[in-house]
Design a protein around this motif. Sequence first.
Motif, PDB file in Angstrom:
ATOM      1  N   ARG A  13       0.829  -1.066  -0.031  1.00 30.63           N
ATOM      2  CA  ARG A  13      -0.038  -0.038   0.019  1.00 30.63           C
ATOM      3  C   ARG A  13       0.947   1.304   0.043  1.00 30.63           C
ATOM      4  O   ARG A  13       0.469   2.377   0.123  1.00 30.63           O
ATOM      5  CB  ARG A  13      -0.969   0.033   1.219  1.00 30.63           C
ATOM      6  CG  ARG A  13      -2.000  -0.930   0.987  1.00 30.63           C
ATOM      7  CD  ARG A  13      -2.607  -1.388   2.518  1.00 30.63           C
ATOM      8  NE  ARG A  13      -2.823  -0.222   3.217  1.00 30.63           N
ATOM      9  CZ  ARG A  13      -3.003   0.006   4.637  1.00 30.63           C
ATOM     10  NH1 ARG A  13      -2.688  -1.294   5.508  1.00 30.63           N
ATOM     11  NH2 ARG A  13      -3.106   1.005   5.169  1.00 30.63           N
ATOM     12  N   TYR A  42       1.021   7.530  -7.997  1.00 29.02           N
ATOM     13  CA  TYR A  42       0.660   7.027  -6.703  1.00 29.02           C
ATOM     14  C   TYR A  42       1.747   7.512  -5.885  1.00 29.02           C
ATOM     15  O   TYR A  42       3.072   7.334  -5.910  1.00 29.02           O
ATOM     16  CB  TYR A  42       0.549   5.673  -6.908  1.00 29.02           C
ATOM     17  CG  TYR A  42      -0.128   4.914  -5.632  1.00 29.02           C
ATOM     18  CD1 TYR A  42      -1.430   5.219  -5.235  1.00 29.02           C
ATOM     19  CD2 TYR A  42       0.523   3.849  -4.926  1.00 29.02           C
ATOM     20  CE1 TYR A  42      -1.986   4.684  -4.064  1.00 29.02           C
ATOM     21  CE2 TYR A  42       0.018   3.471  -3.849  1.00 29.02           C
ATOM     22  CZ  TYR A  42      -1.543   3.852  -3.113  1.00 29.02           C
ATOM     23  OH  TYR A  42      -1.886   3.352  -2.268  1.00 29.02           O
ATOM     24  N   SER A  71      -4.514  13.809  -4.727  1.00 30.45           N
ATOM     25  CA  SER A  71      -5.953  13.642  -4.820  1.00 30.45           C
ATOM     26  C   SER A  71      -6.102  12.337  -4.127  1.00 30.45           C
ATOM     27  O   SER A  71      -5.195  11.478  -3.952  1.00 30.45           O
ATOM     28  CB  SER A  71      -6.553  13.546  -6.168  1.00 30.45           C
ATOM     29  OG  SER A  71      -6.539  14.738  -6.621  1.00 30.45           O
ATOM     30  N   GLN A  72      -7.264  11.887  -3.779  1.00 29.97           N
ATOM     31  CA  GLN A  72      -7.651  10.532  -3.104  1.00 29.97           C
ATOM     32  C   GLN A  72      -8.228   9.651  -4.090  1.00 29.97           C
ATOM     33  O   GLN A  72      -9.283   9.792  -4.937  1.00 29.97           O
ATOM     34  CB  GLN A  72      -8.653  10.735  -2.069  1.00 29.97           C
ATOM     35  CG  GLN A  72      -8.276  11.419  -0.683  1.00 29.97           C
ATOM     36  CD  GLN A  72      -7.164  10.623  -0.013  1.00 29.97           C
ATOM     37  OE1 GLN A  72      -6.225  11.109   0.696  1.00 29.97           O
ATOM     38  NE2 GLN A  72      -7.568   9.076   0.165  1.00 29.97           N
ATOM     39  N   LEU A  73      -7.602   8.478  -4.371  1.00 29.40           N
ATOM     40  CA  LEU A  73      -7.832   7.393  -5.299  1.00 29.40           C
ATOM     41  C   LEU A  73      -9.216   6.626  -5.046  1.00 29.40           C
ATOM     42  O   LEU A  73      -9.755   6.154  -5.796  1.00 29.40           O
ATOM     43  CB  LEU A  73      -6.753   6.441  -5.353  1.00 29.40           C
ATOM     44  CG  LEU A  73      -6.935   5.288  -6.485  1.00 29.40           C
ATOM     45  CD1 LEU A  73      -6.927   5.750  -7.745  1.00 29.40           C
ATOM     46  CD2 LEU A  73      -5.670   4.340  -6.279  1.00 29.40           C
ATOM     47  N   ASP A  74      -9.266   6.381  -3.731  1.00 26.58           N
ATOM     48  CA  ASP A  74     -10.776   5.862  -3.041  1.00 26.58           C
ATOM     49  C   ASP A  74     -11.813   6.486  -3.115  1.00 26.58           C
ATOM     50  O   ASP A  74     -12.898   6.112  -2.689  1.00 26.58           O
ATOM     51  CB  ASP A  74     -10.341   4.968  -1.998  1.00 26.58           C
ATOM     52  CG  ASP A  74      -9.751   6.147  -0.778  1.00 26.58           C
ATOM     53  OD1 ASP A  74      -9.759   7.256  -1.097  1.00 26.58           O
ATOM     54  OD2 ASP A  74      -9.724   5.689   0.561  1.00 26.58           O
ATOM     55  N   THR A  75     -11.920   7.676  -3.732  1.00 21.35           N
ATOM     56  CA  THR A  75     -13.212   8.515  -3.872  1.00 21.35           C
ATOM     57  C   THR A  75     -13.977   7.663  -4.985  1.00 21.35           C
ATOM     58  O   THR A  75     -13.660   7.337  -5.861  1.00 21.35           O
ATOM     59  CB  THR A  75     -12.950   9.910  -4.045  1.00 21.35           C
ATOM     60  OG1 THR A  75     -12.210  10.128  -5.187  1.00 21.35           O
ATOM     61  CG2 THR A  75     -12.387  10.571  -2.844  1.00 21.35           C
ATOM     62  N   TRP A 107     -12.872   8.908  -8.955  1.00 22.53           N
ATOM     63  CA  TRP A 107     -11.657   8.215  -9.385  1.00 22.53           C
ATOM     64  C   TRP A 107     -11.878   6.633  -9.520  1.00 22.53           C
ATOM     65  O   TRP A 107     -11.322   6.061 -10.468  1.00 22.53           O
ATOM     66  CB  TRP A 107     -10.469   8.605  -8.269  1.00 22.53           C
ATOM     67  CG  TRP A 107     -10.079   9.873  -8.588  1.00 22.53           C
ATOM     68  CD1 TRP A 107     -10.083  10.930  -7.529  1.00 22.53           C
ATOM     69  CD2 TRP A 107      -9.660  10.783  -9.658  1.00 22.53           C
ATOM     70  NE1 TRP A 107      -9.693  12.226  -7.826  1.00 22.53           N
ATOM     71  CE2 TRP A 107      -9.587  12.019  -9.374  1.00 22.53           C
ATOM     72  CE3 TRP A 107      -9.290  10.440 -11.016  1.00 22.53           C
ATOM     73  CZ2 TRP A 107      -9.126  13.056 -10.172  1.00 22.53           C
ATOM     74  CZ3 TRP A 107      -8.938  11.384 -11.959  1.00 22.53           C
ATOM     75  CH2 TRP A 107      -8.833  12.798 -11.398  1.00 22.53           C
ATOM     76  N   GLN A 108     -12.308   5.976  -8.812  1.00 22.16           N
ATOM     77  CA  GLN A 108     -12.775   4.685  -8.860  1.00 22.16           C
ATOM     78  C   GLN A 108     -13.662   4.294 -10.116  1.00 22.16           C
ATOM     79  O   GLN A 108     -13.505   3.431 -10.790  1.00 22.16           O
ATOM     80  CB  GLN A 108     -13.490   4.101  -7.413  1.00 22.16           C
ATOM     81  CG  GLN A 108     -12.556   3.923  -6.310  1.00 22.16           C
ATOM     82  CD  GLN A 108     -11.509   2.959  -6.478  1.00 22.16           C
ATOM     83  OE1 GLN A 108     -11.714   1.696  -6.816  1.00 22.16           O
ATOM     84  NE2 GLN A 108     -10.220   3.640  -6.426  1.00 22.16           N
ATOM     85  N   ASN A 117      -1.187   5.057   0.403  1.00 24.05           N
ATOM     86  CA  ASN A 117      -2.111   5.490   1.290  1.00 24.05           C
ATOM     87  C   ASN A 117      -3.404   6.019   0.485  1.00 24.05           C
ATOM     88  O   ASN A 117      -4.285   6.978   0.893  1.00 24.05           O
ATOM     89  CB  ASN A 117      -1.668   6.588   2.371  1.00 24.05           C
ATOM     90  CG  ASN A 117      -0.529   5.956   3.311  1.00 24.05           C
ATOM     91  OD1 ASN A 117      -0.672   4.533   3.691  1.00 24.05           O
ATOM     92  ND2 ASN A 117       0.122   6.886   3.850  1.00 24.05           N
ATOM     93  N   HIS A 118      -3.547   5.276  -0.671  1.00 30.64           N
ATOM     94  CA  HIS A 118      -4.618   5.857  -1.572  1.00 30.64           C
ATOM     95  C   HIS A 118      -4.437   7.307  -2.105  1.00 30.64           C
ATOM     96  O   HIS A 118      -5.579   7.688  -2.525  1.00 30.64           O
ATOM     97  CB  HIS A 118      -5.827   5.761  -0.983  1.00 30.64           C
ATOM     98  CG  HIS A 118      -6.094   4.341  -0.494  1.00 30.64           C
ATOM     99  ND1 HIS A 118      -6.423   3.106  -1.091  1.00 30.64           N
ATOM    100  CD2 HIS A 118      -6.068   3.629   0.972  1.00 30.64           C
ATOM    101  CE1 HIS A 118      -6.580   2.119  -0.424  1.00 30.64           C
ATOM    102  NE2 HIS A 118      -6.243   2.424   0.704  1.00 30.64           N
ATOM    103  N   GLN A 119      -3.375   7.897  -2.043  1.00 31.52           N
ATOM    104  CA  GLN A 119      -3.215   9.219  -2.666  1.00 31.52           C
ATOM    105  C   GLN A 119      -2.316   9.108  -3.803  1.00 31.52           C
ATOM    106  O   GLN A 119      -1.446   8.136  -4.197  1.00 31.52           O
ATOM    107  CB  GLN A 119      -2.532  10.259  -1.694  1.00 31.52           C
ATOM    108  CG  GLN A 119      -3.400  10.330  -0.349  1.00 31.52           C
ATOM    109  CD  GLN A 119      -2.681  11.218   0.655  1.00 31.52           C
ATOM    110  OE1 GLN A 119      -1.544  11.305   0.962  1.00 31.52           O
ATOM    111  NE2 GLN A 119      -3.631  11.961   1.404  1.00 31.52           N
TER     112      GLN A 119
END
Length: 250
Positions: free
Chosen positions: A77, A196, A215-219, A222-223, A199-201
Amino acid sequence: MRVFFMVLILTLLSYHSASGASPSSRYLTDKQHREHNRLRLWQQAQHRIATSAQLLASASPEVKKRDRQLALSLLNRGIIPGDTGLGWAPLDPDELLRETGSPHLLATLEKVITILEAQIGLPYRWGGQTPTQGFDCSGLVWFAFREYVNWPLPRTASGLFNDKRMAAVSSRRLRRGDLLFFTIHRQTQPDHVGIYLGNHQFIEAPRTGLAIRISQLDTPFWQQHYAGARRVLSETTLRDAHPTSLPHSF
């Protein structure tokens, strides 16, 4: 009766003497109590540290295996155990290097991340590929990685995505420095790329009117548009000798 009165007088005198203690003597007593408490707390802390070390040394193979698997999941991760406030590092330094790559590769990747982070806040500019011009999404990738890979990087998101010299990476195996691709306006080929950070950023040059940002990948957005990932830096793609004539900024 005479003895009774003498005892009573002595008791009263001792009480008066105690209640009339000077402020300086009371301060000294309080200071001694504080020092005693500090010593007691320090000894307790030392005992806990020694106990934890003994437990770690005597841990069963099953416990050590579980801790190692947890450490590897953190690495996948983008988290390096022991460097994130967790307070423990189940992998020793040599094993950590074996799992994440060579020291040269790790050092190069950190240089790339430093370059990327220095661009945060600069404006998006279509076709831009320097801090003076601003950046579009693939221009940011080109600028950060151009000195450290052993082939000319494509200059578009779709070109990067289809470059066979980079390995495809599943979303469960993402690591710091991997390229993330998205289909924003197109459905068949990616038209946006970010890098990347763990931490999902990820860092990206988003679009006209916005600045380079994290930005946040897990939003959900973006998903919904996520198209895949590629590993641009590896043992096979890393340039051995970096040119010194090319500066990191213009």
